[in-house]
Design a protein around this motif. Structure first.
Motif, PDB file in Angstrom:
ATOM      1  N   ASP A   1       5.497  -6.708   8.512  1.00 45.17           N
ATOM      2  CA  ASP A   1       4.752  -7.464   9.515  1.00 45.17           C
ATOM      3  C   ASP A   1       5.075  -7.015  10.939  1.00 45.17           C
ATOM      4  O   ASP A   1       4.281  -7.229  11.851  1.00 45.17           O
ATOM      5  CB  ASP A   1       5.027  -8.968   9.367  1.00 45.17           C
ATOM      6  CG  ASP A   1       6.504  -9.293   9.388  1.00 45.17           C
ATOM      7  OD1 ASP A   1       7.281  -8.557   8.759  1.00 45.17           O
ATOM      8  OD2 ASP A   1       6.887 -10.285  10.024  1.00 45.17           O
ATOM      9  N   ARG A   2       6.230  -6.386  11.154  1.00 43.47           N
ATOM     10  CA  ARG A   2       6.589  -5.954  12.514  1.00 43.47           C
ATOM     11  C   ARG A   2       6.596  -4.438  12.663  1.00 43.47           C
ATOM     12  O   ARG A   2       7.106  -3.926  13.654  1.00 43.47           O
ATOM     13  CB  ARG A   2       7.964  -6.510  12.884  1.00 43.47           C
ATOM     14  CG  ARG A   2       7.995  -8.026  13.076  1.00 43.47           C
ATOM     15  CD  ARG A   2       9.351  -8.481  13.571  1.00 43.47           C
ATOM     16  NE  ARG A   2      10.395  -8.244  12.575  1.00 43.47           N
ATOM     17  CZ  ARG A   2      11.697  -8.352  12.808  1.00 43.47           C
ATOM     18  NH1 ARG A   2      12.110  -8.678  14.019  1.00 43.47           N
ATOM     19  NH2 ARG A   2      12.573  -8.137  11.848  1.00 43.47           N
ATOM     20  N   LEU A   3       6.002  -3.739  11.717  1.00 43.70           N
ATOM     21  CA  LEU A   3       6.044  -2.279  11.775  1.00 43.70           C
ATOM     22  C   LEU A   3       4.872  -1.673  12.538  1.00 43.70           C
ATOM     23  O   LEU A   3       4.991  -0.574  13.077  1.00 43.70           O
ATOM     24  CB  LEU A   3       6.067  -1.690  10.355  1.00 43.70           C
ATOM     25  CG  LEU A   3       7.340  -1.932   9.533  1.00 43.70           C
ATOM     26  CD1 LEU A   3       7.211  -1.255   8.173  1.00 43.70           C
ATOM     27  CD2 LEU A   3       8.564  -1.417  10.270  1.00 43.70           C
ATOM     28  N   HIS A   4       3.719  -2.344  12.586  1.00 45.90           N
ATOM     29  CA  HIS A   4       2.546  -1.770  13.255  1.00 45.90           C
ATOM     30  C   HIS A   4       2.842  -1.523  14.727  1.00 45.90           C
ATOM     31  O   HIS A   4       3.252  -2.429  15.462  1.00 45.90           O
ATOM     32  CB  HIS A   4       1.349  -2.710  13.120  1.00 45.90           C
ATOM     33  CG  HIS A   4       0.108  -2.197  13.800  1.00 45.90           C
ATOM     34  ND1 HIS A   4      -0.478  -1.004  13.459  1.00 45.90           N
ATOM     35  CD2 HIS A   4      -0.628  -2.719  14.818  1.00 45.90           C
ATOM     36  CE1 HIS A   4      -1.542  -0.810  14.225  1.00 45.90           C
ATOM     37  NE2 HIS A   4      -1.646  -1.837  15.050  1.00 45.90           N
ATOM     38  N   GLY A   5       2.657  -0.294  15.151  1.00 42.85           N
ATOM     39  CA  GLY A   5       2.914   0.068  16.538  1.00 42.85           C
ATOM     40  C   GLY A   5       4.366   0.379  16.832  1.00 42.85           C
ATOM     41  O   GLY A   5       4.719   0.656  17.982  1.00 42.85           O
ATOM     42  N   ARG A   6       5.205   0.333  15.812  1.00 41.62           N
ATOM     43  CA  ARG A   6       6.635   0.607  16.015  1.00 41.62           C
ATOM     44  C   ARG A   6       6.823   2.083  16.370  1.00 41.62           C
ATOM     45  O   ARG A   6       6.429   2.976  15.629  1.00 41.62           O
ATOM     46  CB  ARG A   6       7.401   0.265  14.736  1.00 41.62           C
ATOM     47  CG  ARG A   6       8.892   0.599  14.748  1.00 41.62           C
ATOM     48  CD  ARG A   6       9.689  -0.474  15.466  1.00 41.62           C
ATOM     49  NE  ARG A   6      11.107  -0.242  15.286  1.00 41.62           N
ATOM     50  CZ  ARG A   6      11.845  -0.759  14.296  1.00 41.62           C
ATOM     51  NH1 ARG A   6      11.262  -1.539  13.389  1.00 41.62           N
ATOM     52  NH2 ARG A   6      13.127  -0.522  14.212  1.00 41.62           N
ATOM     53  N   VAL A   7       7.430   2.338  17.518  1.00 45.33           N
ATOM     54  CA  VAL A   7       7.699   3.703  17.962  1.00 45.33           C
ATOM     55  C   VAL A   7       9.123   4.076  17.574  1.00 45.33           C
ATOM     56  O   VAL A   7      10.070   3.327  17.820  1.00 45.33           O
ATOM     57  CB  VAL A   7       7.503   3.853  19.483  1.00 45.33           C
ATOM     58  CG1 VAL A   7       7.952   5.241  19.954  1.00 45.33           C
ATOM     59  CG2 VAL A   7       6.040   3.630  19.858  1.00 45.33           C
ATOM     60  N   LEU A   8       9.271   5.238  16.952  1.00 44.89           N
ATOM     61  CA  LEU A   8      10.579   5.786  16.618  1.00 44.89           C
ATOM     62  C   LEU A   8      10.853   6.903  17.610  1.00 44.89           C
ATOM     63  O   LEU A   8      10.271   7.988  17.512  1.00 44.89           O
ATOM     64  CB  LEU A   8      10.588   6.329  15.190  1.00 44.89           C
ATOM     65  CG  LEU A   8      10.090   5.375  14.093  1.00 44.89           C
ATOM     66  CD1 LEU A   8      10.096   6.080  12.745  1.00 44.89           C
ATOM     67  CD2 LEU A   8      10.936   4.110  14.059  1.00 44.89           C
ATOM     68  N   PRO A   9      11.721   6.658  18.605  1.00 37.72           N
ATOM     69  CA  PRO A   9      11.961   7.675  19.637  1.00 37.72           C
ATOM     70  C   PRO A   9      12.553   8.950  19.043  1.00 37.72           C
ATOM     71  O   PRO A   9      13.186   8.926  17.976  1.00 37.72           O
ATOM     72  CB  PRO A   9      12.962   6.986  20.576  1.00 37.72           C
ATOM     73  CG  PRO A   9      12.851   5.532  20.275  1.00 37.72           C
ATOM     74  CD  PRO A   9      12.496   5.438  18.829  1.00 37.72           C
ATOM     75  N   ALA A  10      12.337  10.053  19.743  1.00 36.39           N
ATOM     76  CA  ALA A  10      12.882  11.339  19.307  1.00 36.39           C
ATOM     77  C   ALA A  10      14.378  11.205  19.055  1.00 36.39           C
ATOM     78  O   ALA A  10      15.113  10.653  19.872  1.00 36.39           O
ATOM     79  CB  ALA A  10      12.618  12.404  20.371  1.00 36.39           C
ATOM     80  N   SER A  11      14.827  11.679  17.905  1.00 39.66           N
ATOM     81  CA  SER A  11      16.214  11.545  17.493  1.00 39.66           C
ATOM     82  C   SER A  11      16.463  12.553  16.390  1.00 39.66           C
ATOM     83  O   SER A  11      15.530  13.203  15.897  1.00 39.66           O
ATOM     84  CB  SER A  11      16.480  10.128  16.972  1.00 39.66           C
ATOM     85  OG  SER A  11      15.791   9.940  15.740  1.00 39.66           O
ATOM     86  N   PRO A  12      17.711  12.709  15.965  1.00 43.18           N
ATOM     87  CA  PRO A  12      17.952  13.583  14.803  1.00 43.18           C
ATOM     88  C   PRO A  12      17.157  13.158  13.573  1.00 43.18           C
ATOM     89  O   PRO A  12      16.765  13.993  12.761  1.00 43.18           O
ATOM     90  CB  PRO A  12      19.463  13.443  14.581  1.00 43.18           C
ATOM     91  CG  PRO A  12      20.013  13.161  15.947  1.00 43.18           C
ATOM     92  CD  PRO A  12      18.980  12.285  16.592  1.00 43.18           C
ATOM     93  N   LEU A  13      16.896  11.851  13.426  1.00 44.81           N
ATOM     94  CA  LEU A  13      16.115  11.392  12.276  1.00 44.81           C
ATOM     95  C   LEU A  13      14.695  11.942  12.324  1.00 44.81           C
ATOM     96  O   LEU A  13      14.191  12.482  11.339  1.00 44.81           O
ATOM     97  CB  LEU A  13      16.079   9.865  12.241  1.00 44.81           C
ATOM     98  CG  LEU A  13      17.308   9.152  11.673  1.00 44.81           C
ATOM     99  CD1 LEU A  13      17.172   7.653  11.867  1.00 44.81           C
ATOM    100  CD2 LEU A  13      17.492   9.487  10.206  1.00 44.81           C
ATOM    101  N   THR A  14      14.022  11.803  13.470  1.00 39.74           N
ATOM    102  CA  THR A  14      12.654  12.313  13.562  1.00 39.74           C
ATOM    103  C   THR A  14      12.646  13.839  13.538  1.00 39.74           C
ATOM    104  O   THR A  14      11.687  14.452  13.081  1.00 39.74           O
ATOM    105  CB  THR A  14      11.951  11.798  14.833  1.00 39.74           C
ATOM    106  OG1 THR A  14      12.686  12.196  15.997  1.00 39.74           O
ATOM    107  CG2 THR A  14      11.834  10.284  14.805  1.00 39.74           C
ATOM    108  N   ALA A  15      13.711  14.457  14.039  1.00 36.88           N
ATOM    109  CA  ALA A  15      13.805  15.915  13.997  1.00 36.88           C
ATOM    110  C   ALA A  15      13.868  16.424  12.563  1.00 36.88           C
ATOM    111  O   ALA A  15      13.356  17.503  12.249  1.00 36.88           O
ATOM    112  CB  ALA A  15      15.022  16.388  14.780  1.00 36.88           C
ATOM    113  N   ILE A  16      14.491  15.648  11.679  1.00 39.56           N
ATOM    114  CA  ILE A  16      14.551  16.036  10.272  1.00 39.56           C
ATOM    115  C   ILE A  16      13.187  15.849   9.598  1.00 39.56           C
ATOM    116  O   ILE A  16      12.804  16.604   8.712  1.00 39.56           O
ATOM    117  CB  ILE A  16      15.630  15.216   9.529  1.00 39.56           C
ATOM    118  CG1 ILE A  16      17.023  15.543  10.085  1.00 39.56           C
ATOM    119  CG2 ILE A  16      15.605  15.504   8.033  1.00 39.56           C
ATOM    120  CD1 ILE A  16      18.128  14.658   9.534  1.00 39.56           C
TER     121      ILE A  16
END
Length: 310
Positions: free
Chosen positions: A151-166
């Motif tokens: 319910d709280r995931l829509h529009g959730r931004v995941l900032p650039a990080s090692p996680l998104t880099a993977i």
């Protein structure tokens, strides 16, 4: 190549062979058919014809895509319908920037940032310049079962990080680099790892309070860097990072996978990529990936194929 399905299972839509005057109309029709009904609008007056390309591959329950295109605005209105029953998108910005608007709130994505969007919610994405995104489409039920309450995931931004880099190399490799023989096993590994990474990235509340996300990322990177060592185990990694084995296992818990599962997936992925890139034998690739012998490799493959990890 307006519409092409390759032998590896990758489907490509491109404006390269479309008449310049028809390029954006073709793009508008094809992205609506590929993803969900959208309302694309060309931005600005351009001296060059519109350019766009989508490469996409279906992997189990997911669709992974690589999108490269010229400036445009895309609006999603649930009233336009959907050919599938509910979907989530994870859009990872690779090059350029985009602005995501939900209601009256705008969020800017830069290279390395990702955003979660629900197809049954209204949103607008504005690309002011040429851009590239990786996109993962997942069904509602899969997100609920793997990422928890949505319910709280829509529009959730995941900032650039090692996680998104993977995340980026998994999606790009799944679409671009694997041939027909390696695509299925390697892509299933990618989906498992992507799910684990997303679960970690969106975790909050009690989970975030009890787990050091930076430590989790360091563990994932350590496994990725050292998985070719056939003697690597949880004890060695914990000692190298100066933590206890108990802390190591607790730090990986939010990913939904154990140390051994992450290690096996990293090795399996390396085998698939090595064979796709070099054409070497299973034996050579397995040894190079850290498996003690071919039997260990096939046992790991059977567990992956069966969804059994014990």
């Amino acid at each position: 190549m307006a519409d092409h399905a390759g032998a590896s299972g990758v489907r490509t839509w491109s404006t390269v062979d479309v008449d310049a005057g028809d390029a954006f109309a073709y793009w508008r029709e094809e992205i609506c058919r590929t993803f969900v009904p959208l309302r694309p609008r060309l931005l600005g007056q351009r001296d060059q014809p519109f350019r766009g390309r989508v490469d996409t591959r279906t992997i189990s329950v997911a669709t992974m895509s690589r999108i490269r295109a010229a400036p445009q605005e895309v609006v999603r209105d649930p009233a336009d319908g959907d050919q599938l029953e509910g979907s989530w998108f994870v859009n990872l910005q690779i090059h350029g920037t985009s602005a995501v608007t939900l209601a009256d709130e705008q969020r800017v994505l830069r290279a390395g940032d990702a955003v979660l969007l629900h197809a049954e919610q209204h949103y607008r994405m504005t690309f002011g310049s040429d851009f590239e995104q990786a996109c993962i489409r997942l069904p509602n039920w899969y997100v609920r079962e793997t990422l928890g309450p949505s319910d709280r995931l829509h529009g959730r931004v995941l900032p650039a990080s090692p996680l998104t880099a993977i995340l980026r190399p998994y999606v790009v490799a799944a679409v671009d680099q694997w041939d027909a023989d390696s695509a299925a096993p390697a892509s299933m590994m990618a989906l498992a790892h992507i799910t684990a990474l997303l679960r970690t990235a969106v975790s909050d509340g009690a989970t975030a309070a009890n787990v050091d996300t930076d430590r989790t990322v360091r563990l994932l990177l350590e496994i990725r860097a050292r998985h070719r060592d056939p003697d690597l185990d949880a004890t060695a990694v914990a000692h190298h990072l100066g933590i206890s084995e108990r802390t190591l296992h607790a730090s990986l818990a939010p990913t939904g996978m154990t140390f051994g599962q992450h290690l096996r997936l990293a090795r399996l992925r390396t085998v698939a990529l090595t064979r796709a890139e070099t054409g070497c034998t299973v034996l050579e690739a397995a040894h190079g990936a850290g498996f003690c012998d071919v039997s260990s490799y096939y046992r790991a493959r059977r567990k992956l194929d069966a969804g059994v990890w014990r």
